[in-house]
Design a protein around this motif. Structure first.
Motif, PDB file in Angstrom:
ATOM      1  N   LYS A   1       0.820  -1.217   0.000  1.00 55.30           N
ATOM      2  CA  LYS A   1       0.000   0.000   0.000  1.00 55.30           C
ATOM      3  C   LYS A   1       0.852   1.265   0.000  1.00 55.30           C
ATOM      4  CE  LYS A   1      -3.782  -2.127   2.604  1.00 55.30           C
ATOM      5  NZ  LYS A   1      -4.572  -2.074   3.869  1.00 55.30           N
ATOM      6  N   HIS A   2       2.073   1.162   0.526  1.00 50.31           N
ATOM      7  CA  HIS A   2       2.928   2.349   0.659  1.00 50.31           C
ATOM      8  C   HIS A   2       4.259   2.129  -0.057  1.00 50.31           C
ATOM      9  CE1 HIS A   2       0.084   3.674   3.699  1.00 50.31           C
ATOM     10  NE2 HIS A   2       0.273   2.549   4.357  1.00 50.31           N
ATOM     11  N   LYS A   3       4.424   2.790  -1.175  1.00 53.89           N
ATOM     12  CA  LYS A   3       5.698   2.727  -1.893  1.00 53.89           C
ATOM     13  C   LYS A   3       6.604   3.813  -1.318  1.00 53.89           C
ATOM     14  CE  LYS A   3       4.401  -0.568  -4.650  1.00 53.89           C
ATOM     15  NZ  LYS A   3       4.984  -1.909  -4.553  1.00 53.89           N
ATOM     16  N   ASP A   4       7.301   3.472  -0.277  1.00 47.60           N
ATOM     17  CA  ASP A   4       8.090   4.451   0.467  1.00 47.60           C
ATOM     18  C   ASP A   4       9.578   4.156   0.318  1.00 47.60           C
ATOM     19  OD1 ASP A   4       9.067   6.303   2.334  1.00 47.60           O
ATOM     20  OD2 ASP A   4       7.298   6.081   3.591  1.00 47.60           O
ATOM     21  N   ASP A   5      10.337   5.156  -0.159  1.00 51.10           N
ATOM     22  CA  ASP A   5      11.780   4.994  -0.331  1.00 51.10           C
ATOM     23  C   ASP A   5      12.551   5.305   0.948  1.00 51.10           C
ATOM     24  OD1 ASP A   5      14.074   4.412  -1.930  1.00 51.10           O
ATOM     25  OD2 ASP A   5      14.471   6.561  -2.109  1.00 51.10           O
ATOM     26  N   THR A   6      11.810   5.696   2.010  1.00 52.21           N
ATOM     27  CA  THR A   6      12.466   5.999   3.282  1.00 52.21           C
ATOM     28  C   THR A   6      13.248   4.784   3.756  1.00 52.21           C
ATOM     29  OG1 THR A   6      10.649   7.490   3.854  1.00 52.21           O
ATOM     30  CG2 THR A   6      12.087   6.792   5.644  1.00 52.21           C
ATOM     31  N   LEU A   7      14.440   5.022   4.291  1.00 54.05           N
ATOM     32  CA  LEU A   7      15.322   3.914   4.672  1.00 54.05           C
ATOM     33  C   LEU A   7      14.737   3.075   5.805  1.00 54.05           C
ATOM     34  CD1 LEU A   7      18.043   2.444   4.424  1.00 54.05           C
ATOM     35  CD2 LEU A   7      19.008   4.145   5.999  1.00 54.05           C
ATOM     36  N   PHE A   8      14.376   3.734   6.905  1.00 56.23           N
ATOM     37  CA  PHE A   8      13.907   2.990   8.073  1.00 56.23           C
ATOM     38  C   PHE A   8      12.384   3.077   8.184  1.00 56.23           C
ATOM     39  CE2 PHE A   8      18.346   3.970   9.276  1.00 56.23           C
ATOM     40  CZ  PHE A   8      18.797   2.663   9.369  1.00 56.23           C
ATOM     41  N   LEU A   9      11.744   1.904   8.150  1.00 52.35           N
ATOM     42  CA  LEU A   9      10.288   1.822   8.118  1.00 52.35           C
ATOM     43  C   LEU A   9       9.732   1.246   9.420  1.00 52.35           C
ATOM     44  CD1 LEU A   9       9.957   0.270   4.534  1.00 52.35           C
ATOM     45  CD2 LEU A   9       9.815   2.698   5.151  1.00 52.35           C
ATOM     46  N   ASN A  10       8.455   1.579   9.695  1.00 56.22           N
ATOM     47  CA  ASN A  10       7.775   0.977  10.843  1.00 56.22           C
ATOM     48  C   ASN A  10       6.942  -0.226  10.396  1.00 56.22           C
ATOM     49  OD1 ASN A  10       5.408   1.980   9.692  1.00 56.22           O
ATOM     50  ND2 ASN A  10       5.326   3.758  11.037  1.00 56.22           N
ATOM     51  N   HIS A  11       6.183  -0.810  11.301  1.00 56.28           N
ATOM     52  CA  HIS A  11       5.456  -2.043  10.975  1.00 56.28           C
ATOM     53  C   HIS A  11       4.299  -1.809  10.001  1.00 56.28           C
ATOM     54  CE1 HIS A  11       3.270  -0.282  14.347  1.00 56.28           C
ATOM     55  NE2 HIS A  11       2.204  -0.962  13.971  1.00 56.28           N
ATOM     56  N   HIS A  12       3.970  -0.514   9.742  1.00 51.19           N
ATOM     57  CA  HIS A  12       2.941  -0.201   8.743  1.00 51.19           C
ATOM     58  C   HIS A  12       3.550  -0.014   7.349  1.00 51.19           C
ATOM     59  CE1 HIS A  12      -0.184   0.172  11.722  1.00 51.19           C
ATOM     60  NE2 HIS A  12       0.478   1.101  12.387  1.00 51.19           N
ATOM     61  N   GLY A  13       4.869  -0.088   7.268  1.00 50.78           N
ATOM     62  CA  GLY A  13       5.532   0.136   5.986  1.00 50.78           C
ATOM     63  C   GLY A  13       5.759   1.599   5.683  1.00 50.78           C
ATOM     64  N   LYS A  14       5.532   2.460   6.670  1.00 53.65           N
ATOM     65  CA  LYS A  14       5.765   3.901   6.507  1.00 53.65           C
ATOM     66  C   LYS A  14       7.071   4.287   7.188  1.00 53.65           C
ATOM     67  CE  LYS A  14       0.842   5.135   6.478  1.00 53.65           C
ATOM     68  NZ  LYS A  14      -0.213   5.944   7.150  1.00 53.65           N
ATOM     69  N   GLY A  15       7.565   5.473   6.846  1.00 52.96           N
ATOM     70  CA  GLY A  15       8.806   5.947   7.454  1.00 52.96           C
ATOM     71  C   GLY A  15       8.671   6.066   8.966  1.00 52.96           C
ATOM     72  N   LEU A  16       9.708   5.642   9.670  1.00 51.94           N
ATOM     73  CA  LEU A  16       9.725   5.731  11.128  1.00 51.94           C
ATOM     74  C   LEU A  16       9.698   7.198  11.547  1.00 51.94           C
ATOM     75  CD1 LEU A  16      10.021   3.499  13.352  1.00 51.94           C
ATOM     76  CD2 LEU A  16      12.415   4.155  13.487  1.00 51.94           C
ATOM     77  N   THR A  17       8.952   7.515  12.607  1.00 53.23           N
ATOM     78  CA  THR A  17       8.878   8.886  13.099  1.00 53.23           C
ATOM     79  C   THR A  17       9.906   9.101  14.206  1.00 53.23           C
ATOM     80  OG1 THR A  17       7.260   8.350  14.817  1.00 53.23           O
ATOM     81  CG2 THR A  17       6.401   8.976  12.625  1.00 53.23           C
ATOM     82  N   ARG A  18      10.110  10.356  14.568  1.00 52.32           N
ATOM     83  CA  ARG A  18      11.013  10.691  15.671  1.00 52.32           C
ATOM     84  C   ARG A  18      10.529  10.050  16.970  1.00 52.32           C
ATOM     85  NH1 ARG A  18      14.707  14.965  16.452  1.00 52.32           N
ATOM     86  NH2 ARG A  18      15.016  15.497  18.637  1.00 52.32           N
ATOM     87  N   GLN A  19       9.196  10.108  17.189  1.00 52.22           N
ATOM     88  CA  GLN A  19       8.627   9.522  18.400  1.00 52.22           C
ATOM     89  C   GLN A  19       8.806   7.996  18.398  1.00 52.22           C
ATOM     90  OE1 GLN A  19       7.054  11.665  16.410  1.00 52.22           O
ATOM     91  NE2 GLN A  19       6.908  13.498  17.700  1.00 52.22           N
ATOM     92  N   GLY A  20       8.651   7.404  17.205  1.00 49.68           N
ATOM     93  CA  GLY A  20       8.835   5.955  17.085  1.00 49.68           C
ATOM     94  C   GLY A  20      10.253   5.549  17.429  1.00 49.68           C
ATOM     95  N   PHE A  21      11.222   6.317  16.936  1.00 47.44           N
ATOM     96  CA  PHE A  21      12.624   6.018  17.250  1.00 47.44           C
ATOM     97  C   PHE A  21      12.876   6.170  18.750  1.00 47.44           C
ATOM     98  CE2 PHE A  21      16.830   7.534  18.320  1.00 47.44           C
ATOM     99  CZ  PHE A  21      17.600   6.480  17.864  1.00 47.44           C
ATOM    100  N   TRP A  22      12.313   7.222  19.340  1.00 51.32           N
ATOM    101  CA  TRP A  22      12.532   7.511  20.757  1.00 51.32           C
ATOM    102  C   TRP A  22      12.034   6.359  21.627  1.00 51.32           C
ATOM    103  CZ3 TRP A  22      15.176   8.834  24.417  1.00 51.32           C
ATOM    104  CH2 TRP A  22      14.767   9.480  25.587  1.00 51.32           C
ATOM    105  N   LYS A  23      10.888   5.774  21.272  1.00 52.77           N
ATOM    106  CA  LYS A  23      10.357   4.625  22.006  1.00 52.77           C
ATOM    107  C   LYS A  23      11.299   3.420  21.896  1.00 52.77           C
ATOM    108  CE  LYS A  23       5.448   5.792  21.604  1.00 52.77           C
ATOM    109  NZ  LYS A  23       4.162   5.443  20.962  1.00 52.77           N
ATOM    110  N   ILE A  24      11.828   3.210  20.699  1.00 50.98           N
ATOM    111  CA  ILE A  24      12.757   2.090  20.478  1.00 50.98           C
ATOM    112  C   ILE A  24      14.018   2.273  21.310  1.00 50.98           C
ATOM    113  CG2 ILE A  24      14.271   1.017  18.753  1.00 50.98           C
ATOM    114  CD1 ILE A  24      12.038   1.712  16.668  1.00 50.98           C
ATOM    115  N   LEU A  25      14.557   3.512  21.315  1.00 49.65           N
ATOM    116  CA  LEU A  25      15.787   3.788  22.053  1.00 49.65           C
ATOM    117  C   LEU A  25      15.593   3.562  23.550  1.00 49.65           C
ATOM    118  CD1 LEU A  25      18.725   4.806  22.054  1.00 49.65           C
ATOM    119  CD2 LEU A  25      17.833   7.136  22.278  1.00 49.65           C
ATOM    120  N   LYS A  26      14.488   4.054  24.094  1.00 47.29           N
ATOM    121  CA  LYS A  26      14.229   3.876  25.530  1.00 47.29           C
ATOM    122  C   LYS A  26      14.111   2.402  25.895  1.00 47.29           C
ATOM    123  CE  LYS A  26      10.696   6.711  26.244  1.00 47.29           C
ATOM    124  NZ  LYS A  26       9.678   7.497  27.005  1.00 47.29           N
TER     125      LYS A  26
END
Length: 297
Positions: free
Chosen positions: A203-228
């Motif tokens: 559904k999402h043709k995204d060239d962004t390098l790092f993706l989330n489980h929806h196939g969309k680009g990872l957000t700053r908040q998403g990264f912050w949760k992963i880091l914590k």
């Protein structure tokens, strides 16, 4: 007054080409400033603003407990706005001309020791696509010192593994080329050769390098949760921010003899004085080591 603010924001976007976050910061500061002028000072005409009203607004911010750094940022926003109004002949005087900026308190950035970085980087396990992705992100951040906002906007075409560098667009849309270490190259290679495809959604043709489980680009908040989460698993007690690996990257390079100008270029700092704070971090860490281990400290 809001129309003049819109004109100013348009000027920042089109003519100055500032980064999105910088523009949002200007807009946020100036909205609070204009709201104060209208509601507290009962002013609806920017040409009638005097130095005293700006001083009152800054005192209002100080009463709210705002830091010297926040006050200095508001002053910079207000000054730029009034200069724009004068240049556009919207006003016939610059009410901000004699407003002095407070000296912000310079706090040293928090950094991890090399051992702590090693522990954190080894925490993600490449047993599924999430571990592969997280390992690649952390290795890339520590290898290059890029900002988290730059990390989440990287595209697949920005990564040049065979040549050992990445292309990064930083503040003010400035491009910089940053070398990659062998470990980061390997982690990125594993991610690009298999891990990333598990996140890609039809559904999402995204060239962004790092993706989330929806196939969309990872957000700053998403990264912050992963880091914590990873820091907790690694048992790191220090307070972490999304910039911790960037700070650690710069400090460890300088501690090991890197040239300050080279570090400045890799970090994308316009002014070398911004980079110099990491030399203070290195000195502070040396003092701590001395006090801890010297028998007569």
């Amino acid at each position: 007054m809001n129309d003049h603010l819109k004109d100013f924001i348009h000027y920042l976007v089109v003519e100055k080409g500032l980064a999105k976050n910088t523009i949002l910061s200007y807009e946020r500061d100036l909205k609070s400033y204009l709201t104060y002028l209208i509601k507290v000072e009962s002013l609806n005409d920017l040409n009638k603003v005097q130095r005293l009203q700006i001083v009152h607004f800054l005192a209002h911010l100080k009463e709210q407990g705002k830091s010297a750094k926040t006050l200095a940022r508001h002053i910079a926003s207000i000054r730029a706005f009034h200069q724009f109004l004068l240049r556009e002949k919207t006003t016939d005087n610059d009410a901000s001309v004699h407003i002095e900026s407070p000296q912000p308190e310079r706090t040293l950035p928090k950094v991890l020791s090399m051992e702590e970085v090693e522990t954190l980087l080894e925490t993600p396990k490449a047993i599924d696509q999430y571990g592969i992705r997280d390992k690649a992100m952390l290795e890339l951040l520590y290898a290059t010192g890029i900002r988290v906002s730059e990390l989440i906007h990287l595209t697949v075409s920005d990564i040049h593994l065979s040549m050992g560098f990445i292309r990064c667009i930083g503040k003010g849309n400035k491009e910089r080329i940053i070398p990659l270490g062998k470990t980061a190259q390997e982690a990125l290679g594993v991610y690009l050769n298999g891990g990333r495809s598990m996140f890609v959604s039809p559904k999402h043709k995204d060239d962004t390098l790092f993706l989330n489980h929806h196939g969309k680009g990872l957000t700053r908040q998403g990264f912050w949760k992963i880091l914590k989460k990873l820091a907790g698993e690694a048992g790191i007690q220090k307070e972490l921010t999304p910039h911790t690996l960037r700070h650690s990257f710069a400090t460890h390079l300088l501690e090991n003899g890197a040239d300050l100008r080279a570090v400045q270029e890799m970090l994308g700092h316009a002014d070398i004085s911004t980079t110099q704070i990491y030399t203070h971090v290195s000195k502070a860490r040396l003092k701590d080591v001395y006090k801890q281990f010297h028998p007569r400290a």
